[in-house]
Each structure stands twice: as C-alpha cells, then as structure tokens.
Scaffold this active site. Sequence first.
Site, PDB file in Angstrom:
ATOM      1  N   TYR A 127       0.611  -3.577 -20.552  1.00 38.29           N
ATOM      2  CA  TYR A 127       1.197  -3.995 -19.277  1.00 38.29           C
ATOM      3  C   TYR A 127       0.284  -3.638 -18.122  1.00 38.29           C
ATOM      4  O   TYR A 127       0.154  -4.376 -17.147  1.00 38.29           O
ATOM      5  CB  TYR A 127       2.588  -3.369 -19.111  1.00 38.29           C
ATOM      6  CG  TYR A 127       3.433  -3.741 -20.284  1.00 38.29           C
ATOM      7  CD1 TYR A 127       3.988  -5.010 -20.358  1.00 38.29           C
ATOM      8  CD2 TYR A 127       3.586  -2.877 -21.364  1.00 38.29           C
ATOM      9  CE1 TYR A 127       4.702  -5.399 -21.463  1.00 38.29           C
ATOM     10  CE2 TYR A 127       4.307  -3.256 -22.479  1.00 38.29           C
ATOM     11  CZ  TYR A 127       4.863  -4.529 -22.524  1.00 38.29           C
ATOM     12  OH  TYR A 127       5.557  -4.920 -23.624  1.00 38.29           O
ATOM     13  N   HIS A 166       0.867  -1.181   0.000  1.00 34.51           N
ATOM     14  CA  HIS A 166       0.000   0.000   0.000  1.00 34.51           C
ATOM     15  C   HIS A 166       0.899   1.224   0.000  1.00 34.51           C
ATOM     16  O   HIS A 166       1.827   1.318   0.815  1.00 34.51           O
ATOM     17  CB  HIS A 166      -0.900  -0.014   1.233  1.00 34.51           C
ATOM     18  CG  HIS A 166      -1.566   1.308   1.509  1.00 34.51           C
ATOM     19  ND1 HIS A 166      -2.345   1.952   0.578  1.00 34.51           N
ATOM     20  CD2 HIS A 166      -1.547   2.106   2.614  1.00 34.51           C
ATOM     21  CE1 HIS A 166      -2.783   3.095   1.104  1.00 34.51           C
ATOM     22  NE2 HIS A 166      -2.310   3.208   2.331  1.00 34.51           N
ATOM     23  N   HIS A 200       1.223   5.752  -0.725  1.00 33.00           N
ATOM     24  CA  HIS A 200       0.595   7.050  -0.981  1.00 33.00           C
ATOM     25  C   HIS A 200       1.344   7.662  -2.168  1.00 33.00           C
ATOM     26  O   HIS A 200       1.923   8.739  -2.060  1.00 33.00           O
ATOM     27  CB  HIS A 200       0.680   7.951   0.251  1.00 33.00           C
ATOM     28  CG  HIS A 200      -0.038   7.404   1.452  1.00 33.00           C
ATOM     29  ND1 HIS A 200      -0.006   8.016   2.682  1.00 33.00           N
ATOM     30  CD2 HIS A 200      -0.826   6.313   1.616  1.00 33.00           C
ATOM     31  CE1 HIS A 200      -0.730   7.317   3.551  1.00 33.00           C
ATOM     32  NE2 HIS A 200      -1.229   6.269   2.927  1.00 33.00           N
TER      33      HIS A 200
HETATM   34 ZN   LIG Z   1      -2.489   4.810   3.622  1.00 30.65          ZN
END
Ligand SMILES: [Zn+2]
Length: 205
Positions: A119, A92, A94
């Site tokens: 891709y 994960h 940002h």
């Molecule tokens: Zn986050």
Amino acid sequence: MSEAKQREAICTIGASIFDRGLTAGSSGNISLRAEEGWLMTPTNASLGRLDPARLSKLDRDGNLVSGDPPTKESFLHRVMYEERAGAGAVVHLHSTHSVAVSCLAEIDPADVLPPITAYYVMRVGRLPLVPYFRPGDVALAEAVRGFASKHHAVLLANHGPVVAGSNLDAAVNAIEELEETAKLYLLLRGAKTRFLTPAQIREIE
Ligand SMILES: [Zn+2]
C-alpha cells in the site's frame, strides 16, 4: 463538487486529522483546487477547529479573494499545483513519525522509506527528502519545486511531509499511509526485516 461541499470536506478532514493526533497545535495545512483558484486553510488555524466560512479563497494568481489570510506555508501548495497539473488537493502535516524519520542521520535522501508494504508503494512510492530550510525561507519553495514534477509526495527535513493527490481523499490517504509507514519503519529499526523485493514492487507499480 460545489464550493460549499469543498469547504465542508476540508473542515471535516481537518478535524479528523487533528482528532487522531496526526498534526498538533496550529500546524498542518490543507488546500484544494476550486473553480477559480484554490481553497486553503488559514494561517494560525488549528485543523481541529476550522470554520468553512473563514477558509482562505485564492484566485489563480494566489491573491486572497475572501476569508482569512492563507497559511504561511501556502507556497508549498502553490509549487505542487504549478508542477503537477493533475493535482486537485495538497496536504502538509507535522505528523510525529514522519517528522521523526525526517530527522534521522542515516536515511537515503533519494528515497527515505523502504518498501515495507504494497500500500505504501502504491500510494506513495519513492519519497525524496528536501533539505532543511528555516521557516519562511523562499528557497524551500524552489527546493520542493525541484522534486514536485516527479514526486507527488516529498518529506521536508526536520519538518514534515507534503503530499498532492488527484482529490482530497487521495492526498489524505497517501499522507496517512506515509505516516503509518514511518511509524512501522521506526518500530522495525534494529530488527532484521524483509522488505518487498524489486520483483514484488514491479508487480504493483
Ligand atoms: Zn510545516
């Protein structure tokens, strides 16, 4: 892969992600499936300066076995593993361009990015937008769960992408492809663009 090698892999990839500006400060988290549970990046840890010995080790029920407490976003990882039996790693970030796209008013929440390259279609595919929830709201976990069985990649509105893969390389390659495609999408906005056609997509799916 031995646990020592798994720990090294998380730290090496974390440093690479951080050094290339794909997530800033102490944002972003990485986990992978270990023999008896999970290894996960700790809370408030910069991906650029991870210590293999301090990674959070969790048992199969999510309890901390050793290391620092896990990222406060560990629930994002847990729901991905719970809904995707084949997931070996979750990342994960940002990452700037993906977050930028997640804030646009006119994107299609059922499939955020168009098929710009083959891709992207192969590594990410359909990308749903998960509605915005404030940090720490457990409702976000359930919202992600609603998409996770059908999608290995989701984009959290005004927040960032969560991507699962069969192993750490697959998850990282897919989230990097997503970030690059978000960048291309922003570069191409306003320009008449040829996206892949449905027939071209069928050829590679
Ligand atoms: Zn986050």
